[in-house]
Each structure stands twice: as structure tokens, then as C-alpha cells.
Design a protein around this motif. Sequence first.
Motif, short mmCIF file in Angstrom:
data_model
loop_
_atom_site.label_atom_id
_atom_site.label_comp_id
_atom_site.label_asym_id
_atom_site.label_seq_id
_atom_site.Cartn_x
_atom_site.Cartn_y
_atom_site.Cartn_z
N PHE A 182 -21.07 10.13 -12.55
CA PHE A 182 -19.80 10.78 -12.30
C PHE A 182 -18.68 9.77 -12.45
N TYR A 183 -17.45 10.27 -12.44
CA TYR A 183 -16.30 9.42 -12.74
C TYR A 183 -15.28 9.42 -11.62
N LEU A 184 -14.61 8.29 -11.48
CA LEU A 184 -13.47 8.18 -10.57
C LEU A 184 -12.29 7.59 -11.33
N CYS A 185 -11.09 8.09 -11.05
CA CYS A 185 -9.90 7.56 -11.72
C CYS A 185 -9.30 6.41 -10.91
N GLN A 186 -8.45 5.64 -11.55
CA GLN A 186 -7.82 4.47 -10.91
C GLN A 186 -6.96 4.89 -9.73
N THR A 187 -6.28 6.02 -9.88
CA THR A 187 -5.40 6.50 -8.80
C THR A 187 -6.20 6.70 -7.52
N CYS A 188 -7.35 7.33 -7.64
CA CYS A 188 -8.18 7.59 -6.46
C CYS A 188 -8.78 6.31 -5.91
N LEU A 189 -9.09 5.36 -6.79
CA LEU A 189 -9.63 4.08 -6.32
C LEU A 189 -8.59 3.35 -5.48
N ASP A 190 -7.33 3.42 -5.88
CA ASP A 190 -6.26 2.70 -5.20
C ASP A 190 -5.79 3.44 -3.95
N ASP A 191 -5.78 4.74 -4.01
CA ASP A 191 -5.26 5.54 -2.91
C ASP A 191 -6.44 6.10 -2.13
N GLY A 192 -7.01 7.16 -2.64
CA GLY A 192 -8.30 7.61 -2.22
C GLY A 192 -8.48 8.09 -0.81
N LYS A 193 -7.61 8.97 -0.33
CA LYS A 193 -7.89 9.59 0.97
C LYS A 193 -9.06 10.55 0.86
N LYS A 194 -9.15 11.20 -0.28
CA LYS A 194 -10.23 12.15 -0.50
C LYS A 194 -11.50 11.47 -0.99
N LEU A 195 -11.34 10.20 -1.34
CA LEU A 195 -12.42 9.49 -2.00
C LEU A 195 -13.74 9.45 -1.21
N PRO A 196 -13.71 9.05 0.07
CA PRO A 196 -14.98 9.00 0.80
C PRO A 196 -15.72 10.34 0.82
N LYS A 197 -14.95 11.40 1.00
CA LYS A 197 -15.56 12.72 1.02
C LYS A 197 -16.22 13.07 -0.30
N ALA A 198 -15.50 12.76 -1.37
CA ALA A 198 -16.03 13.06 -2.70
C ALA A 198 -17.31 12.27 -2.95
N LEU A 199 -17.32 11.01 -2.51
CA LEU A 199 -18.50 10.17 -2.69
C LEU A 199 -19.67 10.67 -1.86
N MET A 200 -19.38 11.04 -0.64
CA MET A 200 -20.46 11.52 0.24
C MET A 200 -21.07 12.80 -0.32
N ARG A 201 -20.20 13.61 -0.92
CA ARG A 201 -20.70 14.84 -1.53
C ARG A 201 -21.61 14.52 -2.72
N GLN A 202 -21.15 13.58 -3.56
CA GLN A 202 -21.93 13.23 -4.75
C GLN A 202 -23.27 12.60 -4.36
N CYS A 203 -23.24 11.75 -3.36
CA CYS A 203 -24.44 11.00 -2.99
C CYS A 203 -25.27 11.73 -1.94
N ARG A 204 -24.75 12.84 -1.46
CA ARG A 204 -25.44 13.62 -0.44
C ARG A 204 -25.88 12.77 0.74
N THR A 205 -24.90 12.03 1.24
CA THR A 205 -25.15 11.19 2.40
C THR A 205 -23.88 11.18 3.23
N ASN A 206 -23.97 10.82 4.50
CA ASN A 206 -22.76 10.71 5.30
C ASN A 206 -22.49 9.26 5.69
N LYS A 207 -23.11 8.33 4.96
CA LYS A 207 -22.90 6.91 5.23
C LYS A 207 -21.62 6.43 4.57
N ARG A 208 -20.53 6.85 5.15
CA ARG A 208 -19.21 6.62 4.58
C ARG A 208 -18.92 5.13 4.38
N GLU A 209 -19.15 4.33 5.42
CA GLU A 209 -18.86 2.90 5.36
C GLU A 209 -19.64 2.23 4.24
#
Length: 85
Positions: A44-71
Motif C-alpha cells: 500500500f502507499y502513503l503520501c508525503q503529506t500524510c507522513l509529515d502531518d498524519g493525524k489519520k495515519l496511525p488509524k490507516a496503518l492499524m487498519r492495513q496491518c490489522r493490529t492495534n499496536k499503534r506505537e
Amino acid sequence: MSQNFHQPTRMCISCRERSIQSDLIRLQCVDGELNSFNGIGRSFYLCQTCLDDGKKLPKALMRQCRTNKREQLMNKLKEIITDDR
Ligand SMILES: [Zn+2]
């Protein structure tokens, strides 16, 4: 810039904006662990904007990886990005 017209675009999993593939970072999750894409399996892909800002980023990652290990995901992401640059 007619050249850009022919470049493939991909969707960022966090903001769902489409960008030229070379502007995005390509990742994958294997058994719930985040990695840079190794050429095998789903990715999957992430854009630079989300890498730099990324409030939604952890959620999107947890969804993709099907895990809740946010840290763990965010730490690994930082590692991957640092290696890349
Ligand atoms: Zn994005």
C-alpha cells in the motif's frame, strides 16, 4: 508537463488522494508488522503529506496491518522513512 499524464497514480491509504507513484512511499504489512515493500505480496502507499502531518495515519496503518499496536507501527514507520531518505 505532458509527461506526467502518462505516469501511473496510486491512492494514499490515509487521505485517499491519488498521487504519482514516485511521490508515494510503498509499504507492506507482514503478520501485523510494517515493512518497506520487498516486492512480494500486498502493498500500500502513503503520501508525503500524510507522513509529515498524519493525524489519520496511525488509524490507516492499524487498519492495513490489522493490529492495534499503534506505537510499534509508528516507530517502525519512522525507521523506514529514515532509511529511505
Ligand atoms: Zn495521504
